[in-house]
Design a protein around this motif. Structure first.
Motif, PDB file in Angstrom:
ATOM      1  N   ILE A  13       0.840  -1.205   0.000  1.00  0.00           N
ATOM      2  CA  ILE A  13       0.000   0.000   0.000  1.00  0.00           C
ATOM      3  C   ILE A  13       0.867   1.244   0.000  1.00  0.00           C
ATOM      4  CG2 ILE A  13      -1.629   1.333   1.396  1.00  0.00           C
ATOM      5  CD1 ILE A  13      -2.852  -1.364   2.267  1.00  0.00           C
ATOM      6  N   GLY A  14       1.907   1.251   0.814  1.00  0.00           N
ATOM      7  CA  GLY A  14       2.809   2.402   0.877  1.00  0.00           C
ATOM      8  C   GLY A  14       3.549   2.638  -0.424  1.00  0.00           C
ATOM      9  N   THR A  15       3.991   1.561  -1.069  1.00  0.00           N
ATOM     10  CA  THR A  15       4.684   1.692  -2.350  1.00  0.00           C
ATOM     11  C   THR A  15       3.749   2.231  -3.421  1.00  0.00           C
ATOM     12  OG1 THR A  15       6.137  -0.143  -1.775  1.00  0.00           O
ATOM     13  CG2 THR A  15       6.002   0.442  -4.097  1.00  0.00           C
ATOM     14  N   ALA A  16       2.538   1.712  -3.467  1.00  0.00           N
ATOM     15  CA  ALA A  16       1.561   2.194  -4.449  1.00  0.00           C
ATOM     16  C   ALA A  16       1.228   3.663  -4.207  1.00  0.00           C
ATOM     17  CB  ALA A  16       0.301   1.339  -4.385  1.00  0.00           C
ATOM     18  N   ALA A  17       1.047   4.043  -2.948  1.00  0.00           N
ATOM     19  CA  ALA A  17       0.729   5.439  -2.636  1.00  0.00           C
ATOM     20  C   ALA A  17       1.895   6.358  -2.976  1.00  0.00           C
ATOM     21  CB  ALA A  17       0.358   5.567  -1.167  1.00  0.00           C
ATOM     22  N   THR A  18       3.115   5.915  -2.727  1.00  0.00           N
ATOM     23  CA  THR A  18       4.284   6.730  -3.036  1.00  0.00           C
ATOM     24  C   THR A  18       4.426   6.936  -4.535  1.00  0.00           C
ATOM     25  OG1 THR A  18       5.407   5.975  -1.042  1.00  0.00           O
ATOM     26  CG2 THR A  18       6.788   6.893  -2.779  1.00  0.00           C
ATOM     27  N   ILE A  55       4.821  13.335  15.387  1.00  0.00           N
ATOM     28  CA  ILE A  55       4.216  12.090  15.872  1.00  0.00           C
ATOM     29  C   ILE A  55       5.300  11.048  16.124  1.00  0.00           C
ATOM     30  CG2 ILE A  55       2.682  10.181  15.247  1.00  0.00           C
ATOM     31  CD1 ILE A  55       1.040  12.270  13.632  1.00  0.00           C
ATOM     32  N   LEU A  56       6.272  10.960  15.221  1.00  0.00           N
ATOM     33  CA  LEU A  56       7.370  10.011  15.401  1.00  0.00           C
ATOM     34  C   LEU A  56       8.185  10.339  16.643  1.00  0.00           C
ATOM     35  CD1 LEU A  56       9.101   7.647  14.291  1.00  0.00           C
ATOM     36  CD2 LEU A  56      10.430   9.380  13.084  1.00  0.00           C
ATOM     37  N   LEU A  57       8.499  11.614  16.852  1.00  0.00           N
ATOM     38  CA  LEU A  57       9.258  12.000  18.041  1.00  0.00           C
ATOM     39  C   LEU A  57       8.490  11.696  19.319  1.00  0.00           C
ATOM     40  CD1 LEU A  57      10.832  15.379  16.909  1.00  0.00           C
ATOM     41  CD2 LEU A  57      11.986  13.207  17.300  1.00  0.00           C
ATOM     42  N   LEU A  58       7.194  11.948  19.308  1.00  0.00           N
ATOM     43  CA  LEU A  58       6.374  11.649  20.484  1.00  0.00           C
ATOM     44  C   LEU A  58       6.337  10.151  20.741  1.00  0.00           C
ATOM     45  CD1 LEU A  58       4.447  12.796  22.647  1.00  0.00           C
ATOM     46  CD2 LEU A  58       2.600  12.411  21.017  1.00  0.00           C
ATOM     47  N   THR A  75      15.120  -6.026  21.760  1.00  0.00           N
ATOM     48  CA  THR A  75      16.132  -6.091  20.718  1.00  0.00           C
ATOM     49  C   THR A  75      15.435  -6.100  19.371  1.00  0.00           C
ATOM     50  OG1 THR A  75      16.157  -8.504  20.796  1.00  0.00           O
ATOM     51  CG2 THR A  75      17.785  -7.354  22.134  1.00  0.00           C
ATOM     52  N   PHE A  76      15.996  -5.355  18.456  1.00  0.00           N
ATOM     53  CA  PHE A  76      15.466  -5.288  17.105  1.00  0.00           C
ATOM     54  C   PHE A  76      16.571  -5.676  16.135  1.00  0.00           C
ATOM     55  CE2 PHE A  76      12.793  -2.108  19.267  1.00  0.00           C
ATOM     56  CZ  PHE A  76      11.548  -2.603  18.934  1.00  0.00           C
ATOM     57  N   THR A  77      16.189  -6.379  15.112  1.00  0.00           N
ATOM     58  CA  THR A  77      17.159  -6.670  14.066  1.00  0.00           C
ATOM     59  C   THR A  77      17.234  -5.475  13.131  1.00  0.00           C
ATOM     60  OG1 THR A  77      15.501  -7.675  12.629  1.00  0.00           O
ATOM     61  CG2 THR A  77      16.648  -9.135  14.182  1.00  0.00           C
ATOM     62  N   LEU A  78      18.327  -5.384  12.425  1.00  0.00           N
ATOM     63  CA  LEU A  78      18.488  -4.291  11.471  1.00  0.00           C
ATOM     64  C   LEU A  78      17.432  -4.381  10.375  1.00  0.00           C
ATOM     65  CD1 LEU A  78      20.126  -1.844  10.582  1.00  0.00           C
ATOM     66  CD2 LEU A  78      21.625  -3.393   9.324  1.00  0.00           C
ATOM     67  N   ASN A  79      17.081  -5.582  10.003  1.00  0.00           N
ATOM     68  CA  ASN A  79      16.056  -5.781   8.987  1.00  0.00           C
ATOM     69  C   ASN A  79      14.712  -5.220   9.454  1.00  0.00           C
ATOM     70  OD1 ASN A  79      14.819  -6.652   6.674  1.00  0.00           O
ATOM     71  ND2 ASN A  79      14.686  -8.786   7.311  1.00  0.00           N
ATOM     72  N   THR A  83      12.638  -1.997   7.895  1.00  0.00           N
ATOM     73  CA  THR A  83      11.248  -2.166   7.476  1.00  0.00           C
ATOM     74  C   THR A  83      10.362  -1.110   8.123  1.00  0.00           C
ATOM     75  OG1 THR A  83      11.599  -4.539   7.224  1.00  0.00           O
ATOM     76  CG2 THR A  83       9.323  -3.785   7.351  1.00  0.00           C
ATOM     77  N   ILE A  84      10.583  -0.839   9.391  1.00  0.00           N
ATOM     78  CA  ILE A  84       9.809   0.189  10.084  1.00  0.00           C
ATOM     79  C   ILE A  84      10.103   1.566   9.493  1.00  0.00           C
ATOM     80  CG2 ILE A  84       9.534   1.353  12.311  1.00  0.00           C
ATOM     81  CD1 ILE A  84       9.915  -1.407  13.617  1.00  0.00           C
ATOM     82  N   ALA A  85      11.351   1.824   9.127  1.00  0.00           N
ATOM     83  CA  ALA A  85      11.710   3.104   8.515  1.00  0.00           C
ATOM     84  C   ALA A  85      11.014   3.276   7.167  1.00  0.00           C
ATOM     85  CB  ALA A  85      13.217   3.211   8.352  1.00  0.00           C
ATOM     86  N   VAL A  86      10.960   2.223   6.369  1.00  0.00           N
ATOM     87  CA  VAL A  86      10.269   2.291   5.072  1.00  0.00           C
ATOM     88  C   VAL A  86       8.776   2.498   5.277  1.00  0.00           C
ATOM     89  CG1 VAL A  86       9.646   0.932   3.041  1.00  0.00           C
ATOM     90  CG2 VAL A  86      12.008   0.999   3.808  1.00  0.00           C
ATOM     91  N   LEU A  87       8.204   1.842   6.271  1.00  0.00           N
ATOM     92  CA  LEU A  87       6.786   2.046   6.569  1.00  0.00           C
ATOM     93  C   LEU A  87       6.505   3.474   7.035  1.00  0.00           C
ATOM     94  CD1 LEU A  87       5.860  -1.297   8.353  1.00  0.00           C
ATOM     95  CD2 LEU A  87       5.075  -0.500   6.122  1.00  0.00           C
ATOM     96  N   TYR A  88       7.433   4.064   7.775  1.00  0.00           N
ATOM     97  CA  TYR A  88       7.274   5.457   8.202  1.00  0.00           C
ATOM     98  C   TYR A  88       7.283   6.403   6.999  1.00  0.00           C
ATOM     99  CZ  TYR A  88       8.360  10.049   9.967  1.00  0.00           C
ATOM    100  OH  TYR A  88       8.336  11.389  10.198  1.00  0.00           O
ATOM    101  N   VAL A  89       8.214   6.192   6.084  1.00  0.00           N
ATOM    102  CA  VAL A  89       8.272   7.027   4.874  1.00  0.00           C
ATOM    103  C   VAL A  89       6.999   6.848   4.056  1.00  0.00           C
ATOM    104  CG1 VAL A  89       9.490   7.356   2.692  1.00  0.00           C
ATOM    105  CG2 VAL A  89      10.782   7.105   4.801  1.00  0.00           C
TER     106      VAL A  89
END
Length: 107
Positions: A13-18, A55-58, A75-79, A83-89
């Motif tokens: 959905i994010g890719t299509a919207a972008t 919103i992200l800072l909060l 703990t979070f993996t780099l992957n 993925t979360i960063a791409v979803l945020y964008v």
């Protein structure tokens, strides 16, 4: 497995919207020939989309406070972080697209 399907759905959905956002902005720029009205619409939409940074800072502050006071070790993996960063964008682009559509109809 279900969380991967949900993340994949959000990524699609994010890719299509972008893609739609950039194509639609280029089309409108050619249609309006870059006049002041279109620039005003883009500025308003950009200000609206930049609210997602607050919103992200909060959200980061709340997560930091929760982990600080509850002694939870996460703990979070780099992957997963990427993925979360791409979803945020993608979320920011969806917000900008909806603001552009709204302000284009208003002005």
């Amino acid at each position: 497995m279900n969380d991967q399907i949900i993340i994949l759905l959000f990524l699609l959905i994010g890719t299509a919207a972008t893609l739609f956002l950039y194509i639609w902005k280029a089309k409108k720029h050619m249609e309006y020939r870059g006049d002041e009205r279109w620039e005003a619409v883009q500025n308003k939409a950009n200000r609206t989309a930049n609210c997602s940074h607050y919103i992200l800072l909060l959200l980061l502050a709340v997560v930091d406070m929760v982990t600080l006071h509850s002694h939870v070790q996460m703990t979070f993996t780099l992957n997963r972080v990427m993925t979360i960063a791409v979803l945020y964008v993608a979320f920011r682009n969806i917000l900008e697209l909806s603001a552009l559509l709204y302000y284009d109809r208003q002005l």
